[in-house]
Design a protein around this motif. Structure first.
Motif, PDB file in Angstrom:
ATOM      1  N   ARG A 593       0.831  -1.192   0.000  1.00 46.60           N
ATOM      2  CA  ARG A 593       0.000   0.000   0.000  1.00 46.60           C
ATOM      3  C   ARG A 593       0.871   1.249   0.000  1.00 46.60           C
ATOM      4  O   ARG A 593       2.037   1.205   0.411  1.00 46.60           O
ATOM      5  N   THR A 594       0.291   2.325  -0.469  1.00 47.82           N
ATOM      6  CA  THR A 594       0.985   3.611  -0.519  1.00 47.82           C
ATOM      7  C   THR A 594       0.218   4.608   0.343  1.00 47.82           C
ATOM      8  O   THR A 594      -0.999   4.729   0.238  1.00 47.82           O
ATOM      9  N   THR A 595       0.969   5.325   1.209  1.00 46.31           N
ATOM     10  CA  THR A 595       0.362   6.325   2.083  1.00 46.31           C
ATOM     11  C   THR A 595       0.941   7.686   1.742  1.00 46.31           C
ATOM     12  O   THR A 595       2.139   7.928   1.915  1.00 46.31           O
ATOM     13  N   SER A 596       0.096   8.553   1.235  1.00 46.65           N
ATOM     14  CA  SER A 596       0.484   9.934   0.928  1.00 46.65           C
ATOM     15  C   SER A 596      -0.267  10.833   1.897  1.00 46.65           C
ATOM     16  O   SER A 596      -1.501  10.903   1.866  1.00 46.65           O
ATOM     17  N   SER A 597       0.461  11.486   2.802  1.00 49.88           N
ATOM     18  CA  SER A 597      -0.197  12.228   3.875  1.00 49.88           C
ATOM     19  C   SER A 597       0.357  13.642   3.996  1.00 49.88           C
ATOM     20  O   SER A 597       1.550  13.888   3.772  1.00 49.88           O
ATOM     21  N   LEU A 598      -0.532  14.546   4.356  1.00 57.63           N
ATOM     22  CA  LEU A 598      -0.188  15.937   4.639  1.00 57.63           C
ATOM     23  C   LEU A 598      -0.576  16.217   6.078  1.00 57.63           C
ATOM     24  O   LEU A 598      -1.695  15.883   6.504  1.00 57.63           O
ATOM     25  N   GLY A 599       0.343  16.811   6.839  1.00 59.59           N
ATOM     26  CA  GLY A 599       0.071  17.029   8.251  1.00 59.59           C
ATOM     27  C   GLY A 599       0.539  18.377   8.741  1.00 59.59           C
ATOM     28  O   GLY A 599       1.307  19.082   8.087  1.00 59.59           O
ATOM     29  N   GLY A 629      -3.910  10.962  -2.848  1.00 58.35           N
ATOM     30  CA  GLY A 629      -3.320   9.898  -3.633  1.00 58.35           C
ATOM     31  C   GLY A 629      -3.059   8.720  -2.709  1.00 58.35           C
ATOM     32  O   GLY A 629      -3.366   8.727  -1.512  1.00 58.35           O
ATOM     33  N   GLY A 630      -2.465   7.689  -3.231  1.00 62.37           N
ATOM     34  CA  GLY A 630      -2.188   6.521  -2.413  1.00 62.37           C
ATOM     35  C   GLY A 630      -3.401   5.659  -2.212  1.00 62.37           C
ATOM     36  O   GLY A 630      -4.509   5.949  -2.673  1.00 62.37           O
ATOM     37  N   SER A 631      -3.210   4.578  -1.456  1.00 59.45           N
ATOM     38  CA  SER A 631      -4.273   3.601  -1.252  1.00 59.45           C
ATOM     39  C   SER A 631      -4.819   3.599   0.168  1.00 59.45           C
ATOM     40  O   SER A 631      -5.706   2.801   0.480  1.00 59.45           O
ATOM     41  N   VAL A 632      -4.296   4.447   1.042  1.00 63.61           N
ATOM     42  CA  VAL A 632      -4.720   4.498   2.442  1.00 63.61           C
ATOM     43  C   VAL A 632      -5.325   5.863   2.691  1.00 63.61           C
ATOM     44  O   VAL A 632      -4.769   6.890   2.278  1.00 63.61           O
ATOM     45  N   LYS A 633      -6.471   5.892   3.393  1.00 62.25           N
ATOM     46  CA  LYS A 633      -7.160   7.152   3.663  1.00 62.25           C
ATOM     47  C   LYS A 633      -7.583   7.178   5.131  1.00 62.25           C
ATOM     48  O   LYS A 633      -8.327   6.306   5.584  1.00 62.25           O
ATOM     49  N   TYR A 634      -7.101   8.146   5.844  1.00 63.50           N
ATOM     50  CA  TYR A 634      -7.488   8.311   7.243  1.00 63.50           C
ATOM     51  C   TYR A 634      -7.135   9.719   7.708  1.00 63.50           C
ATOM     52  O   TYR A 634      -6.418  10.472   7.036  1.00 63.50           O
ATOM     53  N   VAL A 635      -7.627  10.065   8.899  1.00 67.81           N
ATOM     54  CA  VAL A 635      -7.232  11.282   9.612  1.00 67.81           C
ATOM     55  C   VAL A 635      -6.735  10.852  10.978  1.00 67.81           C
ATOM     56  O   VAL A 635      -7.468  10.197  11.736  1.00 67.81           O
ATOM     57  N   ARG A 636      -5.479  11.179  11.276  1.00 70.54           N
ATOM     58  CA  ARG A 636      -4.909  10.840  12.576  1.00 70.54           C
ATOM     59  C   ARG A 636      -4.704  12.138  13.365  1.00 70.54           C
ATOM     60  O   ARG A 636      -4.070  13.089  12.886  1.00 70.54           O
ATOM     61  N   THR A 637      -5.225  12.177  14.580  1.00 70.37           N
ATOM     62  CA  THR A 637      -5.147  13.365  15.437  1.00 70.37           C
ATOM     63  C   THR A 637      -4.453  13.010  16.734  1.00 70.37           C
ATOM     64  O   THR A 637      -4.776  11.979  17.354  1.00 70.37           O
ATOM     65  N   ARG A 638      -3.519  13.867  17.136  1.00 75.01           N
ATOM     66  CA  ARG A 638      -2.826  13.678  18.419  1.00 75.01           C
ATOM     67  C   ARG A 638      -2.789  15.002  19.170  1.00 75.01           C
ATOM     68  O   ARG A 638      -2.660  16.071  18.564  1.00 75.01           O
TER      69      ARG A 638
END
Length: 880
Positions: A593-599, A629-638
């Protein structure tokens, strides 16, 4: 014939080695022997005229040189006193071991024996103090003329050196080894003795406070077995004077304004092993505050307004420390308005009849001050601009004490210079000008680490890293690392420019390759086997900009390529992942899988030092959005935060807390059998355990599936029971979608000796939990039957494997589903609860010679079924 003689005896060498005569061992030195008066024959006159002067016995010196040290000249009169004075003059040169003057009716013969030349200096018996500490104190040196007075002086210096180390029983015995050509070796035989401890501290005259309360205020402590790591048990005369001041400060804070220490005596025990210290004190009366007010000659500062802010009130017990703090506060307040040199003087009005202490804080008039110049000294590698850009004040600005303190904290946080750096405030060229001078002492900012070690988490570790936190003196950070352990491997390269294009914008990036072999425990033993393998290749770009003095915004973009796999020989059947062998959760995790994330991270930080804070707090809110883009979609909050308080005496208390939640942006996910599974993949979840919560094992908290292998048991209602063998249980942590974590910790100060060793102990309480998963489905494939708890009861979901494909037998009592005939396994889902797990413990950080070392001993106080605990954990050879 008459002979005059004054001789300082020197012991001849017996078998080449003897003790140097007249020099006593230890701190006391014997005085020179009194001169022996030679008998004067009656027939030889004791006065007359010098007819001739001859010199005999000299080896290195010329006769004229010897005569030049006396006042004896041919043709001059002489007396017995004249000859005695000549002897004294020759001895005072310290060039001669023996001198005689023979008189034959005015024909004088000076017989001399020269002091030997030192060949070398030898130290023996010194173990606690190395030669490089002692030799600088020794003034004698090879090729110098030997003299007894110089030897005595060197003995005294060595003894004093040992006394500074607390070894008052140390003795030094100087010996001389005779060599040819009138040369000698000087040997200092040292008996170091034990370190002199403080056996007892006695206090006489104290009625209001017990001996124990007063001893607790002192730096010097009584020697006891539980203070083996404390340097305060050694006797130090300077510390004795300091403790008197500490006693006075304590009584003054309790209102005893007349307190005084009448005497302080330190007595060495007869065996010279320990000291007994006795204080005689006079407590006096206890005072209360009388009228307290502030008078200000500065127009911008209102005395009446400042009076209302005073911490002390009339009728409170007098506290001298509170008065000192008030003076500092008023000075800082004046500094906030630009009056750097405001003079704050407390005027005391003591009334012995009413036992009150009135105080008038007077703020003298002073000009408003402006910064004339900012000087930075001592930086040889670091460029001036790296330090200057951390200043919150520039030339021409109005002085502000708060901004000066803030500038100091920012410079300290760089980590390039000595700890506790201060910015000095010096008068400028005019009364309204000030110079801010920073004298820095650079320390090493480059780190090359080659280490091998053993970790309770990752077993054997080999690591190599190079980091330069002040690259080219521009404050840039460059780092590269390679790590290899039994369960993880990684290669990383990173660079950070804190001021891109000399603007207050931080820019950086990382590229990396990380290989993780996840593991699970087998049974109740510490044996493990490898489950999934995760390979991550990616990069990250970071940028940061300040919003206010304490708040900043950090942005980042990451692109990761993940490949999660299982060993086909172990977990596959007919080329397909077998849930019976691996479990549904592992089969669901595999794939590429590919993870493209902006944070982003929103940071508030006002700590005094970002590297090792003692006060202040920081709060960080972070979010990462995967799905560009990529195959993984989520929102991670800390969200995490920490606050630090100095408790005094070197103790530092900190509270920290954090939490996180990950939300999927994907639709429903189903496994190969069509069953719904959790939208968040195993590799994207939060995990909790050691080292986040000490007292628990790595990934030892939270949702998990335990697989118990079964054996036939005719005595069981179901016909089967769990296999009791150590390796017949599989424990797989599943992680969670939500977690929280909290910690309270107190760092305990140690003596200077322990600090030099890099020891930093602490006590702590950890708490936290992780959970929020969708319940995993039990394995349910042809030939297997699910077992679930009967309606209205509680219990685990289970799966039993059939001995052969066929029809399920009648269900056992208490279950709705059928049960297969044959040996199988039972899967139990545990730990998915947000009830807090709590542990308490003690830990030590040690910057050891073979790398950083951390050990924690923690006891789990609250836990849930399925949690894995661990009493002791340690880590060697890797950064904490």
């Amino acid at each position: 014939m008459m002979s005059s003689k004054r001789q300082r005896p020197i012991v001849a060498a017996l078998l080449a080695t003897t003790m140097i005569g007249g020099i006593a061992a230890g701190p006391a030195l014997a005085q020179d022997a009194a001169p022996a008066a030679a008998p004067v024959p009656a027939a030889v006159p004791a006065a007359g005229t010098i007819r001739s002067v001859a010199v005999t016995g000299q080896q290195r010196l010329e006769p004229d040189t010897v005569l030049s040290y006396t006042k004896l000249r041919v043709g001059q009169p002489y007396t017995q006193e004249t000859l005695d004075q000549a002897l004294r003059d020759l001895y005072e040169t310290e060039l001669f071991a023996d001198v005689q003057i023979r008189n034959d009716n005015g024909a004088l013969t000076i017989e001399v024996r020269e002091n030997p030349v030192i060949n070398r200096i030898v130290l023996e018996g010194n173990k606690r103090l190395k030669e490089d500490k002692i030799r600088p104190e020794i003034k004698l040196a090879p090729r110098q003329i030997y003299t007894r007075s110089k030897v005595r002086a060197d003995v005294a210096r060595i003894i004093e050196l040992y006394r500074r180390q607390g070894r008052f029983a140390a003795t030094v015995e100087p010996k001389m080894v005779q060599l040819d050509q009138n040369r000698v070796d000087i040997v200092f035989e040292i008996s170091e003795g034990p370190k002199s401890k403080v056996r007892q501290i006695n206090i006489i005259g104290n009625d209001k406070f017990s001996d124990g309360e007063l001893r607790s205020q002192m730096v010097t402590k009584q020697s006891r077995w539980f203070r083996i790591f404390s340097s305060g048990t050694s006797y130090d005369p300077d510390r004795l004077a300091y403790d008197q001041q500490k006693l006075r400060q304590f009584y003054l804070t309790e209102g005893y304004a007349d307190f005084r220490v009448i005497s302080a005596v330190a007595e060495l025990t007869p065996d010279k092993q320990d000291f007994i210290i006795t204080y005689v004190v006079e407590e006096g009366d206890r005072y209360k505050f009388g009228d307290v007010k502030v008078e200000s000659d500065i127009r911008d500062l209102s005395g009446a307004t400042l009076t209302k802010t005073l911490p002390m009130k009339k009728g409170d017990w007098y506290n001298a420390k509170q008065v000192e703090d008030t003076v500092d506060t008023l000075s800082e307040t004046a500094g906030l308005f630009g009056y750097a040199f405001a003079d704050v003087q407390p005027d005391f009005n003591r009334d012995k009849d009413s036992l009150t202490m009135g105080i008038n804080f007077r703020i003298g008039n002073a000009p408003r001050v402006y910064v004339e110049r900012v000087d930075v000294n001592g930086n040889t590698l670091t460029q001036d601009k790296v330090v200057r850009r951390e200043f919150r004040l520039a030339e021409g600005d109005a002085f502000n004490s708060f901004l000066v303190k803030r500038s100091r904290d920012r410079i300290n946080s760089l980590g390039f210079f000595q700890e506790k750096l201060e910015i000095e405030q010096k008068p400028g060229s005019a009364p309204d000008r000030i110079v801010l001078e920073t004298n820095v002492q650079e320390k090493s900012t480059g780190e090359l680490s080659l280490s091998a070690g053993f970790s309770s988490l990752e077993r054997f570790i080999v690591a190599a890293s190079i980091t330069q936190r002040n690259f080219r003196g521009k404050g840039q950070e460059l780092r590269a690392s390679v790590n290899y352990s039994s369960y993880s491997k990684s290669v990383e390269l990173g660079f950070t420019e804190p001021y891109f294009m000399d603007k207050n914008i931080a820019l950086g990036g990382d590229i990396y390759r990380r290989d993780l072999n996840s593991f699970r425990y087998l049974g109740n033993s510490n044996d493990r086997d490898t489950t999934y393998k995760q390979t991550t290749t990616g990069f990250q770009i970071r940028a940061g900009v300040p919003i206010t003095e304490y708040m900043s915004l950090a942005l980042r973009y990451s692109l990761n390529l993940d490949d999660v796999s299982l060993d086909e020989d172990t977990y596959y059947t007919n080329g397909v992942c077998d849930p019976i062998l691996a479990g549904r959760y592992l089969c669901d995790a595999i794939g590429k899988r590919t993870t493209s994330s902006l944070g982003y991270s929103l940071i508030y930080d006002n700590r005094d030092n970002r590297i090792r804070a003692t006060r202040g707090h920081n709060i960080v809110l972070s979010q990462d959005f995967a799905g560009l883009g990529g195959s993984v979609k989520y929102v991670r909050t800390r969200l995490n935060g920490a606050k630090y308080w100095p408790l005094g005496g070197g103790f530092i208390f900190s509270l920290s807390a954090e939490g996180g939640y990950i939300h999927s942006l994907e639709g429903e996910r189903r496994d190969a059998s069509g069953e719904l599974v959790d939208k968040i993949r195993l590799t994207d979840r939060f995990f909790l355990g050691n080292p986040q919560i000490r007292g628990f094992d790595i990934r030892g908290i939270g949702p998990r599936v335990k697989r118990y292998y079964l054996v036939a048991d005719p005595n069981s209602p179901t016909g089967f029971s769990r296999n009791s063998g150590d390796n017949n249980v599989r424990d797989d942590a599943l992680g969670g979608k939500v977690y929280y974590l909290a910690r309270a910790e107190v760092e305990i100060p140690l003596g200077s000796g322990a600090r030099e060793m890099g020891l930093r102990p602490s006590i702590f309480v950890d708490a936290g939990a992780v959970g929020g998963l969708r319940d995993p489905q039990p394995t349910n494939f042809p030939g297997y039957c699910s077992i679930t708890p009967q309606t209205g009861t509680t219990g685990p979901a289970s799966t039993v494997r059939a001995a052969s494909l066929g029809t399920c037998n009648a269900p056992p009592a208490g279950f709705d589903a059928a049960y297969l005939d044959g040996t199988g396994f039972e899967e139990v889902y545990l730990g998915d609860t947000l009830k807090p797990r709590v542990s308490v413990g003690f830990g030590v950080n040690w910057n050891s010679p073979f790398g950083p070392f951390r050990i924690d001993i923690a006891k789990a106080l609250l836990k849930e079924p399925g949690d894995d605990t661990q009493l002791i954990s340690f880590n060697v050879g890797t950064q904490f």
